[in-house]
Design a protein around this motif. Sequence first.
Motif, PDB file in Angstrom:
ATOM      1  N   PRO A   1     -27.486  -6.586 -32.610  1.00 15.83           N
ATOM      2  CA  PRO A   1     -28.054  -6.059 -33.853  1.00 15.83           C
ATOM      3  C   PRO A   1     -26.992  -5.343 -34.688  1.00 15.83           C
ATOM      4  O   PRO A   1     -25.853  -5.180 -34.254  1.00 15.83           O
ATOM      5  CB  PRO A   1     -29.120  -5.078 -33.353  1.00 15.83           C
ATOM      6  CG  PRO A   1     -28.689  -4.695 -31.985  1.00 15.83           C
ATOM      7  CD  PRO A   1     -27.941  -5.871 -31.430  1.00 15.83           C
ATOM      8  N   SER A   2     -27.375  -4.900 -35.869  1.00 12.49           N
ATOM      9  CA  SER A   2     -26.467  -4.134 -36.731  1.00 12.49           C
ATOM     10  C   SER A   2     -26.124  -2.805 -36.073  1.00 12.49           C
ATOM     11  O   SER A   2     -26.873  -2.310 -35.223  1.00 12.49           O
ATOM     12  CB  SER A   2     -27.126  -3.869 -38.087  1.00 12.49           C
ATOM     13  OG  SER A   2     -27.448  -5.076 -38.724  1.00 12.49           O
ATOM     14  N   VAL A   3     -25.001  -2.205 -36.491  1.00  8.89           N
ATOM     15  CA  VAL A   3     -24.570  -0.914 -35.946  1.00  8.89           C
ATOM     16  C   VAL A   3     -25.694   0.112 -36.105  1.00  8.89           C
ATOM     17  O   VAL A   3     -26.314   0.215 -37.161  1.00  8.89           O
ATOM     18  CB  VAL A   3     -23.282  -0.429 -36.646  1.00  8.89           C
ATOM     19  CG1 VAL A   3     -22.948   1.004 -36.256  1.00  8.89           C
ATOM     20  CG2 VAL A   3     -22.127  -1.358 -36.321  1.00  8.89           C
ATOM     21  N   GLY A   4     -25.959   0.830 -35.014  1.00  7.04           N
ATOM     22  CA  GLY A   4     -27.004   1.841 -35.019  1.00  7.04           C
ATOM     23  C   GLY A   4     -28.391   1.302 -34.740  1.00  7.04           C
ATOM     24  O   GLY A   4     -29.349   2.063 -34.647  1.00  7.04           O
ATOM     25  N   GLU A   5     -28.516  -0.008 -34.567  1.00  8.88           N
ATOM     26  CA  GLU A   5     -29.821  -0.637 -34.324  1.00  8.88           C
ATOM     27  C   GLU A   5     -29.948  -1.052 -32.860  1.00  8.88           C
ATOM     28  O   GLU A   5     -28.955  -1.235 -32.161  1.00  8.88           O
ATOM     29  CB  GLU A   5     -29.979  -1.879 -35.199  1.00  8.88           C
ATOM     30  CG  GLU A   5     -29.901  -1.612 -36.682  1.00  8.88           C
ATOM     31  CD  GLU A   5     -31.117  -0.877 -37.215  1.00  8.88           C
ATOM     32  OE1 GLU A   5     -32.228  -1.185 -36.756  1.00  8.88           O
ATOM     33  OE2 GLU A   5     -30.936   0.015 -38.062  1.00  8.88           O
ATOM     34  N   SER A   6     -31.192  -1.243 -32.427  1.00 10.55           N
ATOM     35  CA  SER A   6     -31.490  -1.706 -31.081  1.00 10.55           C
ATOM     36  C   SER A   6     -32.530  -2.814 -31.175  1.00 10.55           C
ATOM     37  O   SER A   6     -33.417  -2.752 -32.023  1.00 10.55           O
ATOM     38  CB  SER A   6     -32.023  -0.547 -30.243  1.00 10.55           C
ATOM     39  OG  SER A   6     -32.173  -0.923 -28.904  1.00 10.55           O
ATOM     40  N   THR A   7     -32.401  -3.828 -30.324  1.00 11.49           N
ATOM     41  CA  THR A   7     -33.326  -4.953 -30.299  1.00 11.49           C
ATOM     42  C   THR A   7     -33.866  -5.123 -28.888  1.00 11.49           C
ATOM     43  O   THR A   7     -33.086  -5.191 -27.932  1.00 11.49           O
ATOM     44  CB  THR A   7     -32.596  -6.260 -30.702  1.00 11.49           C
ATOM     45  OG1 THR A   7     -32.079  -6.112 -32.011  1.00 11.49           O
ATOM     46  CG2 THR A   7     -33.525  -7.455 -30.645  1.00 11.49           C
ATOM     47  N   ASP A   8     -35.187  -5.190 -28.748  1.00 10.75           N
ATOM     48  CA  ASP A   8     -35.760  -5.470 -27.434  1.00 10.75           C
ATOM     49  C   ASP A   8     -35.484  -6.922 -27.067  1.00 10.75           C
ATOM     50  O   ASP A   8     -35.559  -7.817 -27.907  1.00 10.75           O
ATOM     51  CB  ASP A   8     -37.267  -5.212 -27.428  1.00 10.75           C
ATOM     52  CG  ASP A   8     -37.597  -3.722 -27.381  1.00 10.75           C
ATOM     53  OD1 ASP A   8     -36.679  -2.913 -27.131  1.00 10.75           O
ATOM     54  OD2 ASP A   8     -38.766  -3.371 -27.603  1.00 10.75           O
ATOM     55  N   VAL A   9     -35.147  -7.156 -25.787  1.00  6.81           N
ATOM     56  CA  VAL A   9     -34.786  -8.495 -25.326  1.00  6.81           C
ATOM     57  C   VAL A   9     -36.016  -9.356 -25.036  1.00  6.81           C
ATOM     58  O   VAL A   9     -35.963 -10.572 -25.126  1.00  6.81           O
ATOM     59  CB  VAL A   9     -33.842  -8.395 -24.104  1.00  6.81           C
ATOM     60  CG1 VAL A   9     -33.580  -9.746 -23.497  1.00  6.81           C
ATOM     61  CG2 VAL A   9     -32.538  -7.716 -24.510  1.00  6.81           C
ATOM     62  N   ASN A  10     -37.135  -8.769 -24.731  1.00  9.88           N
ATOM     63  CA  ASN A  10     -38.398  -9.493 -24.503  1.00  9.88           C
ATOM     64  C   ASN A  10     -38.325 -10.523 -23.382  1.00  9.88           C
ATOM     65  O   ASN A  10     -38.771 -11.652 -23.522  1.00  9.88           O
ATOM     66  CB  ASN A  10     -38.904 -10.141 -25.802  1.00  9.88           C
ATOM     67  CG  ASN A  10     -39.257  -9.109 -26.843  1.00  9.88           C
ATOM     68  OD1 ASN A  10     -39.800  -8.061 -26.522  1.00  9.88           O
ATOM     69  ND2 ASN A  10     -38.918  -9.391 -28.082  1.00  9.88           N
TER      70      ASN A  10
END
Length: 150
Positions: A17-26
């Motif tokens: 993701p973009s810097v400072g962001e988090s994405t769940d892997v699911n």
Amino acid sequence: GGGDTCSPLSAVTLVCPSVGESTDVNLDNGGILTVSSSSESTLCSLTKIRSESTEDVQVIPIARSYLANPWESAAGDMAIEIFKGSGGQPVCTGNSCTINLPALSDPVTFRYALTTYSYDLNRTDEVARFLERSTFGTTPTDLALHDTPA
């Protein structure tokens, strides 16, 4: 043994993701994560996160990619267990790597996530890192001498 049934593994392909962001892997039931390397000047981290109500209370490192380098195993028991079947590291081809994530014991409490951070070191930190890797350690005197013009 007899009677075992194999179901196909789930698969997810993600980018950091973009810097400072988090994405769940699911991949709550486990499966194959394919993820590209981080971009220049970033650190992308794959973690297992334990939450209580809405607060993350434990972040367990699994793997990381930084400065556009291939993914590598993080330190710790979780990473050792995940990568024991692949020579201790994620399996990488070109700019992408695959990681076989185990099923989460409790998907309500745990989740996998990719998080990206800015990764830039100042000159002193770069010198300290170099000396840590190439000597028995560094001292403030070593750093001061290294920055002195010849």
